[in-house]
Design a protein around this motif. Structure first.
Motif, PDB file in Angstrom:
ATOM      1  N   CYS A 110       0.851  -1.188   0.000  1.00 23.56           N
ATOM      2  CA  CYS A 110       0.000   0.000   0.000  1.00 23.56           C
ATOM      3  C   CYS A 110       0.884   1.234   0.000  1.00 23.56           C
ATOM      4  N   ALA A 111       0.599   2.158  -0.894  1.00 24.82           N
ATOM      5  CA  ALA A 111       1.315   3.435  -0.977  1.00 24.82           C
ATOM      6  C   ALA A 111       2.827   3.225  -1.042  1.00 24.82           C
ATOM      7  N   GLY A 112       3.245   2.205  -1.781  1.00 25.22           N
ATOM      8  CA  GLY A 112       4.658   1.958  -2.007  1.00 25.22           C
ATOM      9  C   GLY A 112       5.387   1.234  -0.894  1.00 25.22           C
ATOM     10  N   ALA A 113       4.690   0.766   0.116  1.00 20.58           N
ATOM     11  CA  ALA A 113       5.331   0.053   1.222  1.00 20.58           C
ATOM     12  C   ALA A 113       4.714  -1.332   1.369  1.00 20.58           C
ATOM     13  N   LEU A 114       5.506  -2.269   1.902  1.00 16.99           N
ATOM     14  CA  LEU A 114       5.053  -3.632   2.154  1.00 16.99           C
ATOM     15  C   LEU A 114       4.635  -3.757   3.611  1.00 16.99           C
ATOM     16  N   TYR A 115       3.498  -4.406   3.852  1.00 16.81           N
ATOM     17  CA  TYR A 115       2.957  -4.602   5.190  1.00 16.81           C
ATOM     18  C   TYR A 115       2.741  -6.085   5.433  1.00 16.81           C
ATOM     19  N   PHE A 116       2.764  -6.474   6.711  1.00 19.75           N
ATOM     20  CA  PHE A 116       2.287  -7.799   7.088  1.00 19.75           C
ATOM     21  C   PHE A 116       1.603  -7.695   8.437  1.00 19.75           C
ATOM     22  N   SER A 117       0.713  -8.655   8.693  1.00 16.67           N
ATOM     23  CA  SER A 117      -0.002  -8.688   9.958  1.00 16.67           C
ATOM     24  C   SER A 117       0.291  -9.989  10.684  1.00 16.67           C
ATOM     25  N   SER A 118       0.245  -9.902  11.993  1.00 19.71           N
ATOM     26  CA  SER A 118       0.368 -11.061  12.868  1.00 19.71           C
ATOM     27  C   SER A 118      -0.526 -10.783  14.069  1.00 19.71           C
ATOM     28  N   TYR A 119      -1.538 -11.614  14.234  1.00 21.91           N
ATOM     29  CA  TYR A 119      -2.567 -11.390  15.251  1.00 21.91           C
ATOM     30  C   TYR A 119      -3.117  -9.974  15.104  1.00 21.91           C
ATOM     31  N   GLU A 120      -3.070  -9.154  16.155  1.00 19.29           N
ATOM     32  CA  GLU A 120      -3.685  -7.825  16.094  1.00 19.29           C
ATOM     33  C   GLU A 120      -2.715  -6.726  15.680  1.00 19.29           C
ATOM     34  N   LYS A 121      -1.520  -7.108  15.235  1.00 16.35           N
ATOM     35  CA  LYS A 121      -0.502  -6.112  14.915  1.00 16.35           C
ATOM     36  C   LYS A 121      -0.238  -6.013  13.413  1.00 16.35           C
ATOM     37  N   LEU A 122       0.005  -4.767  12.970  1.00 21.74           N
ATOM     38  CA  LEU A 122       0.313  -4.479  11.576  1.00 21.74           C
ATOM     39  C   LEU A 122       1.705  -3.850  11.518  1.00 21.74           C
ATOM     40  N   TYR A 123       2.569  -4.429  10.672  1.00 18.83           N
ATOM     41  CA  TYR A 123       3.945  -3.973  10.534  1.00 18.83           C
ATOM     42  C   TYR A 123       4.191  -3.462   9.117  1.00 18.83           C
ATOM     43  N   ARG A 124       5.078  -2.451   9.001  1.00 16.87           N
ATOM     44  CA  ARG A 124       5.470  -1.912   7.699  1.00 16.87           C
ATOM     45  C   ARG A 124       6.975  -2.098   7.534  1.00 16.87           C
ATOM     46  N   ARG A 125       7.369  -2.492   6.316  1.00 13.89           N
ATOM     47  CA  ARG A 125       8.791  -2.671   6.027  1.00 13.89           C
ATOM     48  C   ARG A 125       9.408  -1.329   5.674  1.00 13.89           C
ATOM     49  N   VAL A 126      10.536  -1.035   6.285  1.00 15.14           N
ATOM     50  CA  VAL A 126      11.321   0.152   5.971  1.00 15.14           C
ATOM     51  C   VAL A 126      12.498  -0.342   5.139  1.00 15.14           C
ATOM     52  N   ASP A 127      12.482  -0.032   3.846  1.00 18.39           N
ATOM     53  CA  ASP A 127      13.526  -0.495   2.935  1.00 18.39           C
ATOM     54  C   ASP A 127      14.831   0.254   3.171  1.00 18.39           C
ATOM     55  N   GLY A 128      15.897  -0.278   2.590  1.00 17.32           N
ATOM     56  CA  GLY A 128      17.196   0.377   2.678  1.00 17.32           C
ATOM     57  C   GLY A 128      18.298  -0.651   2.811  1.00 17.32           C
ATOM     58  N   GLU A 129      19.506  -0.168   3.088  1.00 18.57           N
ATOM     59  CA  GLU A 129      20.656  -1.058   3.210  1.00 18.57           C
ATOM     60  C   GLU A 129      20.460  -2.074   4.335  1.00 18.57           C
ATOM     61  N   ASN A 130      19.845  -1.633   5.423  1.00 15.96           N
ATOM     62  CA  ASN A 130      19.510  -2.510   6.542  1.00 15.96           C
ATOM     63  C   ASN A 130      18.001  -2.476   6.750  1.00 15.96           C
ATOM     64  N   PRO A 131      17.244  -3.211   5.926  1.00 16.81           N
ATOM     65  CA  PRO A 131      15.785  -3.143   6.035  1.00 16.81           C
ATOM     66  C   PRO A 131      15.324  -3.604   7.418  1.00 16.81           C
ATOM     67  N   ARG A 132      14.206  -3.036   7.844  1.00 18.45           N
ATOM     68  CA  ARG A 132      13.629  -3.396   9.136  1.00 18.45           C
ATOM     69  C   ARG A 132      12.114  -3.293   9.055  1.00 18.45           C
ATOM     70  N   TRP A 133      11.460  -3.848  10.048  1.00 16.65           N
ATOM     71  CA  TRP A 133      10.003  -3.794  10.135  1.00 16.65           C
ATOM     72  C   TRP A 133       9.629  -2.960  11.351  1.00 16.65           C
ATOM     73  N   GLU A 134       8.629  -2.073  11.175  1.00 15.45           N
ATOM     74  CA  GLU A 134       8.168  -1.262  12.298  1.00 15.45           C
ATOM     75  C   GLU A 134       6.684  -1.502  12.538  1.00 15.45           C
ATOM     76  N   LEU A 135       6.304  -1.527  13.802  1.00 20.87           N
ATOM     77  CA  LEU A 135       4.902  -1.659  14.184  1.00 20.87           C
ATOM     78  C   LEU A 135       4.213  -0.334  13.899  1.00 20.87           C
ATOM     79  N   VAL A 136       3.158  -0.352  13.071  1.00 22.71           N
ATOM     80  CA  VAL A 136       2.469   0.890  12.720  1.00 22.71           C
ATOM     81  C   VAL A 136       1.037   0.951  13.244  1.00 22.71           C
ATOM     82  N   TYR A 137       0.484  -0.213  13.610  1.00 19.57           N
ATOM     83  CA  TYR A 137      -0.888  -0.226  14.120  1.00 19.57           C
ATOM     84  C   TYR A 137      -1.085  -1.462  14.976  1.00 19.57           C
ATOM     85  N   GLU A 138      -1.828  -1.288  16.061  1.00 18.16           N
ATOM     86  CA  GLU A 138      -2.199  -2.414  16.910  1.00 18.16           C
ATOM     87  C   GLU A 138      -3.690  -2.302  17.203  1.00 18.16           C
TER      88      GLU A 138
END
Length: 169
Positions: free
Chosen positions: A37-65
């Motif tokens: 969505c809007a150029g970013a990759l998301y995944f969900s696990s139970y009640e949490k939604l994470y967004r991938r932050v791309d780059g040399e050291n990609p990471r996932w951040e919690l954006v919604y619970e």
């Protein structure tokens, strides 16, 4: 349990060379859905939604619970599907919450707000004239296109105007 990344490699099985170490792990349950969505990759696990932050050291951040914790009878957020923002420009992420609440709602990545569109159990109970004793699974993967019977428009989503704000991170 985790999120693994890979790259195209025609010499690898399935043409993808997977990393052996997860890019993200430590969530309570397995990833239930992925969506872009809007150029970013998301995944969900139970009640949490994470967004991938791309780059040399990609990471996932919690954006919604979701404010309701999933119990043993549910798997949480499902059906992550990008749709046009009903309140302006850009895209929002339409999804369902399976389990205790059985809702259809969307998450706006620009604001971090979630807007409930429908309580599935209340809707089905009213339509069927019964009290639902179980639950529902409204979307295993992405949402399906449907024709609005009132307007005749074919859309990937049908939204109503009963916007209720839920938690924001």
């Amino acid at each position: 349990i985790g999120v693994f990344s890979g790259v195209y490699d025609p010499d690898s099985p399935g043409s993808i060379r997977w990393d052996k170490t997860p890019e993200f792990s430590g969530m309570a349950g397995r990833p239930m859905a992925f969506g872009e969505c809007a150029g970013a990759l998301y995944f969900s696990s139970y009640e949490k939604l994470y967004r991938r932050v791309d780059g040399e050291n990609p990471r996932w951040e919690l954006v919604y619970e979701h404010p309701v914790v999933v119990n043993e009878n549910g798997s949480g957020l499902r059906g992550l599907t990008a749709i046009p923002n009903p309140n302006g420009s850009g895209e929002v992420l339409l999804m369902t919450m399976e389990g205790v609440t059985d809702q259809i709602f969307y998450f706006d990545p620009a604001t971090g707000n979630a807007t409930i569109e429908m309580n599935i159990i209340e809707y089905l109970s009213k339509q069927l004239g019964t009290k639902n004793q179980g639950g529902s699974i409204a979307a295993y993967n992405n949402m399906c296109w449907a024709t609005d019977t009132l307007t005749g428009r074919s859309e990937e989503h049908t939204l109503n105007s009963s916007h209720v704000r839920t938690s924001r991170m």
